[in-house]
Design an enzyme around this catalytic site. Structure first.
Site, short mmCIF file in Angstrom:
data_model
loop_
_atom_site.label_atom_id
_atom_site.label_comp_id
_atom_site.label_asym_id
_atom_site.label_seq_id
_atom_site.Cartn_x
_atom_site.Cartn_y
_atom_site.Cartn_z
N VAL A 117 -5.73 -3.08 14.40
CA VAL A 117 -6.35 -3.80 13.28
C VAL A 117 -5.99 -5.27 13.38
O VAL A 117 -6.83 -6.10 13.72
CB VAL A 117 -5.91 -3.19 11.92
CG1 VAL A 117 -6.51 -3.96 10.76
CG2 VAL A 117 -6.27 -1.73 11.86
N LEU A 118 -4.76 -5.61 13.04
CA LEU A 118 -4.27 -6.99 13.08
C LEU A 118 -2.78 -6.97 13.37
O LEU A 118 -2.12 -5.95 13.17
CB LEU A 118 -4.45 -7.67 11.72
CG LEU A 118 -5.77 -8.32 11.37
CD1 LEU A 118 -5.72 -8.88 9.94
CD2 LEU A 118 -6.12 -9.43 12.33
N GLN A 160 2.18 -4.77 14.49
CA GLN A 160 0.84 -4.40 14.95
C GLN A 160 0.40 -3.17 14.17
O GLN A 160 1.05 -2.13 14.23
CB GLN A 160 0.84 -4.08 16.45
CG GLN A 160 -0.47 -3.47 16.94
CD GLN A 160 -1.65 -4.42 16.89
OE1 GLN A 160 -1.68 -5.40 17.62
NE2 GLN A 160 -2.62 -4.15 16.04
N TYR A 161 -0.69 -3.29 13.42
CA TYR A 161 -1.21 -2.19 12.61
C TYR A 161 -2.35 -1.49 13.34
O TYR A 161 -3.11 -2.13 14.08
CB TYR A 161 -1.70 -2.70 11.25
CG TYR A 161 -0.56 -3.02 10.32
CD1 TYR A 161 -0.05 -2.07 9.46
CD2 TYR A 161 0.03 -4.28 10.34
CE1 TYR A 161 1.01 -2.35 8.61
CE2 TYR A 161 1.10 -4.58 9.50
CZ TYR A 161 1.58 -3.61 8.66
OH TYR A 161 2.64 -3.89 7.83
N PHE A 162 -2.46 -0.19 13.08
CA PHE A 162 -3.49 0.64 13.69
C PHE A 162 -4.21 1.42 12.60
O PHE A 162 -3.62 1.79 11.59
CB PHE A 162 -2.88 1.64 14.69
CG PHE A 162 -2.25 0.99 15.87
CD1 PHE A 162 -2.97 0.79 17.02
CD2 PHE A 162 -0.93 0.56 15.83
CE1 PHE A 162 -2.40 0.18 18.13
CE2 PHE A 162 -0.34 -0.05 16.92
CZ PHE A 162 -1.07 -0.24 18.08
#
Length: 184
Positions: free
Chosen positions: A104-105, A37-39
C-alpha cells in the site's frame, strides 16, 4: 493474544507539551527512524475491515505486525500479533506479494519513546514525527481481557492530565493516504 490499548493525539503546541512532560519527569528517548510497509489482503480490503498488516523496520531489525479491527469507538484498542523477522524485510515483503498481498504505502517516522508511571502502570509513550503528516504523541498499555477497561481508563486519564486534546483514531497510514489523496 495481547490487546493494545492506545490513544494518539496530534501535537498542537510542542513546546507546551514538552514542558508538561518534563514536569512529570519524562525524558524522551533517542530518536529512531521507523519505516512501516503496509500491505492489503488479496481477498478482503483492510481499509474496510479496519485491520492492518505491516513490516516495521528500525535499522537492521524488522518485525511483522497484524492488528485486528478496533474494539471500541473511542480508543485504538485492538488485538495485536507481532513477530520478529529473522530474514530481511524485503524478502518477507516479497513473500507477501507472492501470496497476493498488495503493498500500500510506506509510512516513515522519527519516534522518540518515553515511559510514564500512572496508577502503578507503566505507560509506554512515543513522540512521533510522521513524514507528510505531522507530530503526534501516542500513549499505550498492553492488557489482557480482564484488564482491558482499567487500561482504557488509565490511558484516558493520562491524556487528560497531559492536556492532549481529542484523540485521533485514524492510523498514520490512513492520515498519510488522506494527505496524499488516495485509497488502497
Amino acid at each position: 493474544m495481547n490487546i493494545e490499548v492506545e490513544q494518539k493525539h496530534r501535537v498542537a503546541d510542542a513546546a507546551a507539551l514538552m514542558r508538561r512532560l518534563a514536569d512529570r519527569g519524562v525524558t524522551l528517548g533517542a530518536p529512531m527512524i521507523q519505516s512501516d510497509q503496509y500491505f492489503n489482503h488479496p481477498c478482503r480490503d483492510f481499509a474496510q475491515t479496519d485491520e492492518a498488516l505491516r513490516i516495521r523496520t528500525v535499522g537492521d531489525e524488522s518485525v511483522v505486525t497484524y492488528k485486528g479491527p478496533k474494539l471500541d469507538a473511542t480508543t485504538k484498542t485492538r488485538r495485536e500479533l507481532e513477530l520478529p523477522l529473522a530474514v530481511g524485510h524485503a524478502e518477507f515483503g516479497a513473500l507477501f506479494v507472492a501470496m497476493g498481498f498488495k503493498p500500500v504505502l510506506v509510512v516513515r517516522k522519527t519516534r522518540r519513546p518515553f515511559e510514564l508511571k500512572i496508577r502503578g502502570q507503566m505507560v509506554h509513550g512515543a513522540w512521533d514525527e510522521i513524514d507528510g503528516v505531522g507530530t503526534f504523541v501516542e500513549l499505550e498499555l498492553t492488557a489482557d481481557d480482564a484488564g482491558l477497561e482499567e487500561a482504557k481508563r488509565i490511558i484516558a486519564s493520562l491524556a487528560d492530565e497531559l492536556e492532549l486534546g481529542p484523540s485521533e483514531r485514524r492510523s498514520y497510514l490512513e492520515l498519510l493516504m488522506g494527505t496524499l489523496g488516495f485509497r488502497a
